[in-house]
Design an enzyme around this catalytic site. Structure first.
Site, PDB file in Angstrom:
ATOM      1  N   ASP A 161     -14.582  -6.350  26.826  1.00 14.90           N
ATOM      2  CA  ASP A 161     -13.934  -5.248  27.548  1.00 14.90           C
ATOM      3  C   ASP A 161     -13.750  -4.103  26.554  1.00 14.90           C
ATOM      4  O   ASP A 161     -12.782  -4.086  25.799  1.00 14.90           O
ATOM      5  CB  ASP A 161     -12.574  -5.703  28.096  1.00 14.90           C
ATOM      6  CG  ASP A 161     -11.881  -4.581  28.864  1.00 14.90           C
ATOM      7  OD1 ASP A 161     -12.558  -3.867  29.619  1.00 14.90           O
ATOM      8  OD2 ASP A 161     -10.661  -4.412  28.694  1.00 14.90           O
TER       9      ASP A 161
ATOM     10  N   GLU B 243     -18.148  -5.256  31.326  1.00 13.86           N
ATOM     11  CA  GLU B 243     -17.754  -4.709  32.615  1.00 13.86           C
ATOM     12  C   GLU B 243     -18.426  -3.357  32.802  1.00 13.86           C
ATOM     13  O   GLU B 243     -18.457  -2.544  31.884  1.00 13.86           O
ATOM     14  CB  GLU B 243     -16.223  -4.555  32.658  1.00 13.86           C
ATOM     15  CG  GLU B 243     -15.687  -4.341  34.054  1.00 13.86           C
ATOM     16  CD  GLU B 243     -14.154  -4.292  34.091  1.00 13.86           C
ATOM     17  OE1 GLU B 243     -13.525  -5.344  33.938  1.00 13.86           O
ATOM     18  OE2 GLU B 243     -13.605  -3.202  34.285  1.00 13.86           O
TER      19      GLU B 243
ATOM     20  N   ASP C 201      -6.508  -6.882  27.495  1.00 14.39           N
ATOM     21  CA  ASP C 201      -7.931  -6.619  27.278  1.00 14.39           C
ATOM     22  C   ASP C 201      -8.736  -7.908  27.157  1.00 14.39           C
ATOM     23  O   ASP C 201      -9.862  -8.005  27.647  1.00 14.39           O
ATOM     24  CB  ASP C 201      -8.126  -5.768  26.016  1.00 14.39           C
ATOM     25  CG  ASP C 201      -7.423  -4.423  26.138  1.00 14.39           C
ATOM     26  OD1 ASP C 201      -7.971  -3.533  26.795  1.00 14.39           O
ATOM     27  OD2 ASP C 201      -6.313  -4.291  25.602  1.00 14.39           O
TER      28      ASP C 201
END
Lengths: 184, 184
Positions: free
Chosen positions: B7, B67, B141
Site C-alpha cells: 500500500d 492497490e 497501511d
C-alpha cells in the site's frame, strides 16, 4: 563542477551532462534513455532506474538537476501519477548514487539559457547548441535536459561571481538563492 | 503461492505477505516501511526502493499486488505526482526483483475480503485479522496491504476452483479475470 540534467518522461527520458570550469561551460554528453516497449510497467521503471545509475557512473556528475514539473490545475491526476512514477524511479537512482538534486522552474531555465522566460522550443534548442558549441541541434528531450544542466551551471557561476563581488550583501545572495531550489 | 501486498504512500508504505496452500490462506508478515524524515526526496525514494527489495529478499513472494490508485478527478495533480513518485520507486524495486505485479481496484479488494465493496476501514481491519487469525488488528497501511494480498490469494484460489469445476465455461473464467489486472 559537472552537472547532470534530466528531463523525465513516461516514455522517453532525456539526459545531458555539462561541465563548468571557472566561467566556461562545455558539453560532456547527452542522449535519451529509451525503455523497452515489451516490458511491464515495473520492468520499465527498473530499467529507467538502472539507466540513470549507468549515466551517473559513466559521467560522474557532482549534482543532478531536474526540471520542476509544470502542473496546471487542468492536468489530469492520471497523467500526473504516470509522470510521478517515472520521476520516482529516476530520483531513487539519483538518491542511490548519493548526489544532490536541484530543481528549477521551466521559466527559470528558459530565462537562464536564452535570456527570455518565454522562449519557444526551437529558440531553446539553438541556444543550447550555441552555448555548448554543438554541430547540430540536440533532440527534444535531451535539449531540455542540457538546458536544465546549463541553467544550474550558470546559476552556480553567477552565485560565485556575486559572492566574490558582494560578499556581504545578503539580499542579493538571497535573491539568487530563490531561483535555486534544492529538493528536500 | 506467496503474495506480497503493498500500500504505497508518500509518507508510510504498508506491506503484508500471505501464503496460500490449497484453500488455506495464512499470515507470513506485515509492517510499515518508514522513511527517515531528515533525508532529501531522492534519499527517501532510494530508501523506499531498498526497503521493498529487502522485504522481497526476506519473504520471497511469487507475486506482488498493489492497490490501483483511486483518483477522483478532484485529486490535485500535485498529490498525484507525489504518490506517483513513491509508486515509481516501489515498482522499480519489484521490477528489479523480477516478480509479476497485479493491480486491484479498492472496491474489488473490499469485496473480496469482507463480501462488500463498501466496507469501512474498521470492518476491513477486523476481517483481515479474522482471515489471517491475528491476535490484534493490523495497523492501517499494513492492513490495506494485507487485504490486497488476501484479495489476490483468494482470486487465485477461486480461479483454480473454477478451472477444476467448470473447465470449459469461458464466461465464468473471463468474469473472474476481469477483476484481476496484471500491470503492463
Amino acid at each position: 563542477m559537472r552537472v547532470l540534467g534530466i528531463d523525465p518522461g513516461s516514455k522517453v527520458t532525456g539526459f545531458g551532462v555539462v561541465q563548468r570550469d571557472r566561467s566556461e561551460i562545455s558539453h560532456v554528453a547527452h542522449g535519451n534513455l529509451e525503455l523497452t516497449r515489451s516490458l511491464t510497467l515495473a520492468g520499465k521503471l527498473d530499467q529507467l532506474h538502472r539507466l540513470v545509475l549507468e549515466v551517473i557512473e559513466r559521467h560522474a556528475p557532482d549534482v543532478a538537476v531536474v526540471e520542476e514539473v509544470f502542473m496546471p490545475s487542468a492536468t489530469s491526476p492520471r497523467s500526473a501519477l504516470v509522470l510521478g512514477q517515472a520521476r520516482g524511479a529516476i530520483m531513487a537512482a539519483i538518491g542511490a548514487a548519493g548526489i544532490a538534486v536541484f530543481e528549477y522552474a521551466p521559466a527559470t531555465i528558459k530565462q537562464s539559457v536564452t535570456g527570455s522566460g518565454r522562449a519557444n522550443k526551437s529558440q531553446m534548442k539553438s541556444m543550447v547548441r550555441r552555448v555548448l558549441d554543438l554541430d547540430t541541434d540536440p533532440a527534444g528531450d535531451a535539449a531540455d535536459a542540457l538546458a536544465a544542466a546549463i541553467c544550474h551551471a550558470q546559476a552556480g557561476r553567477l552565485a560565485t561571481l556575486e559572492a566574490i563581488q558582494r560578499p556581504r550583501k545578503r539580499t542579493s545572495r538571497r535573491s539568487s538563492r530563490v531561483a535555486v531550489r534544492r529538493v528536500r
